[in-house]
Design an enzyme around this catalytic site. Structure first.
Site, PDB file in Angstrom:
ATOM      1  CB  CYS A 144      42.383  58.898  20.011  1.00  0.00           C
ATOM      2  SG  CYS A 144      41.115  59.248  21.260  1.00  0.00           S
ATOM      3  CB  SER A 189      44.275  63.326  30.543  1.00  0.00           C
ATOM      4  OG  SER A 189      44.555  62.399  29.516  1.00  0.00           O
ATOM      5  CB  SER A 190      43.575  57.840  32.642  1.00  0.00           C
ATOM      6  OG  SER A 190      44.225  56.611  32.886  1.00  0.00           O
ATOM      7  CG  ASN A 191      45.313  59.509  27.146  1.00  0.00           C
ATOM      8  OD1 ASN A 191      46.175  60.063  26.482  1.00  0.00           O
ATOM      9  ND2 ASN A 191      44.099  60.026  27.305  1.00  0.00           N
ATOM     10  CG  HIS A 220      39.630  64.074  31.444  1.00  0.00           C
ATOM     11  ND1 HIS A 220      39.799  62.796  31.936  1.00  0.00           N
ATOM     12  CD2 HIS A 220      38.481  64.523  32.005  1.00  0.00           C
ATOM     13  CE1 HIS A 220      38.800  62.495  32.747  1.00  0.00           C
ATOM     14  NE2 HIS A 220      37.993  63.535  32.795  1.00  0.00           N
ATOM     15  CG  HIS A 237      35.748  60.260  29.966  1.00  0.00           C
ATOM     16  ND1 HIS A 237      35.467  61.616  29.947  1.00  0.00           N
ATOM     17  CD2 HIS A 237      37.075  60.157  29.761  1.00  0.00           C
ATOM     18  CE1 HIS A 237      36.587  62.292  29.752  1.00  0.00           C
ATOM     19  NE2 HIS A 237      37.575  61.433  29.634  1.00  0.00           N
ATOM     20  CD  GLU A 256      37.453  53.843  29.900  1.00  0.00           C
ATOM     21  OE1 GLU A 256      37.626  52.645  29.607  1.00  0.00           O
ATOM     22  OE2 GLU A 256      38.245  54.750  29.556  1.00  0.00           O
ATOM     23  CB  CYS A 283      41.666  52.456  23.059  1.00  0.00           C
ATOM     24  SG  CYS A 283      42.592  53.992  23.216  1.00  0.00           S
ATOM     25  CB  SER A 299      41.865  64.509  25.632  1.00  0.00           C
ATOM     26  OG  SER A 299      42.693  64.424  26.775  1.00  0.00           O
TER      27      SER A 299
END
Length: 324
Positions: free
Chosen positions: A18, A231-233, A47, A82, A134, A203, A276
């Site tokens: 991103c 990595s959360s996303n 991450h 973050h 974050e 986001c 990421s």
């Protein structure tokens, strides 16, 4: 010679980097070019082990806390994408460190929202995952006790505020859109006066990547998310694939992590990547399947992204010289 079985691959778009991740990596790269090695980076810049290892090979030194950085260094110190608590730049200034802030502008927006609500006298509810950098950074924008973390619908149902009519809501940027909506629904039902963001804090990139998986997952047998377990996303993308009906929805960091026993009878595969994860790792995964299958790759586009964020002014001339 036995012919290879056929495999249809649907490649999600958007996927991968991103604008915030791209900006953060640029900041480290340009700082290394301008100031030379070493450049210190507090926490992983993003991450992804492949990205971090690549920057480490160029001369970046990753630390968890500023106290790990030698006294008196004139090397730049970079804060990760973050975001960090207010105490971190305060400590850097106290030690006369030169620092560059690579916090994603969309995370900074959440920090500004939290501060604005606090200035207006609200207590703040933060939807997020405990321990995520974050979340630590956002909670660290305000004094202890001013922000309450809510992780689940159950937390939202049992949350007891000091003043039910004086609440405001912010969220981590990399959450599941559906999970967050369910939590927000509970909070708004219990506290009708809660102030919510005019626009979702989650986001654009997180939302777009989840929507792409929702579109692709019902069309394929299996789903691979290229990304990191911290990595959360990326982890949310795995969950979205599962909920959309994929019998297999798994995370891999790179091709060497693939458990081939899960793909013995596969005829269709969806592939995406967390925000990421670099495209090189996606291509590596496709190449690994191409060694075992006759692959047909189709792009499944659900949105177009053309967002870019400015880098710090001190590095901008180098960016312009590099033609970016």
């Amino acid at each position: 010679m036995t012919s290879k079985p056929k495999l249809d691959i649907l490649l999600c778009a958007p996927r991968g980097f991103c604008a915030g991740v791209d900006r953060a990596i640029q900041i480290v790269d340009l700082a290394l070019k301008k100031y030379g090695a070493p450049v210190y980076v507090r926490h992983e810049i993003v991450h992804n082990k492949y990205v971090v290892d690549g920057l480490r090979a160029k001369g970046a030194i990753f630390v968890e806390e500023l106290e790990e950085i030698p006294e008196g260094t004139d090397a730049p110190v970079i804060f990760s994408a973050h975001g960090v608590a207010r105490s971190v730049p305060a400590e850097a200034r106290a030690r006369n460190m030169f620092y560059l802030d690579a916090t994603c502008p969309l995370v900074t927006k959440v920090h500004v929202e939290a501060q604005r609500h606090a200035d207006e006298g609200h207590d703040i509810v933060l939807i997020g995952h405990k321990g995520h950098p974050e979340v630590i950074g956002t909670m660290g924008q305000l004094p202890p006790g001013k922000i309450t973390l809510v992780e689940t619908v159950e937390d939202a149902e049992t949350f007891v505020p000091r003043d039910p009519d004086n609440l405001a809501l912010v969220t981590q940027t990399t959450l599941s859109v559906d999970d967050t909506s369910a939590i927000v629904m509970v909070l708004r039902s219990r506290f009708p006066n809660i102030a919510v963001p005019h626009k979702e804090d989650i986001c654009y990139a997180t939302t777009n990547r989840q929507e792409a998986v929702k579109a692709v997952a019902p069309r394929v047998d299996t789903m691979i998310v290229v990304g990191a377990p911290n990595s959360s996303n990326s982890m949310r993308l795995v969950e979205v694939g599962e909920r959309a009906g994929c019998r297999v929805s798994v995370l891999v960091q790179r091709a060497s992590d693939i458990d081939w026993s899960l793909f013995e009878d596969v005829t269709s595969l969806g592939i995406t990547a967390g925000a990421s994860a670099p495209e090189a790792l996606v291509e590596e995964v496709i190449d690994a399947f191409a060694e075992r299958f006759t692959v047909n790759v189709e792009i499944a586009a659900t949105a177009e992204e053309n967002i870019a964020f400015n880098i710090p002014r001190v590095l901008r001339q180098l960016e312009e010289a590099s033609g970016r």
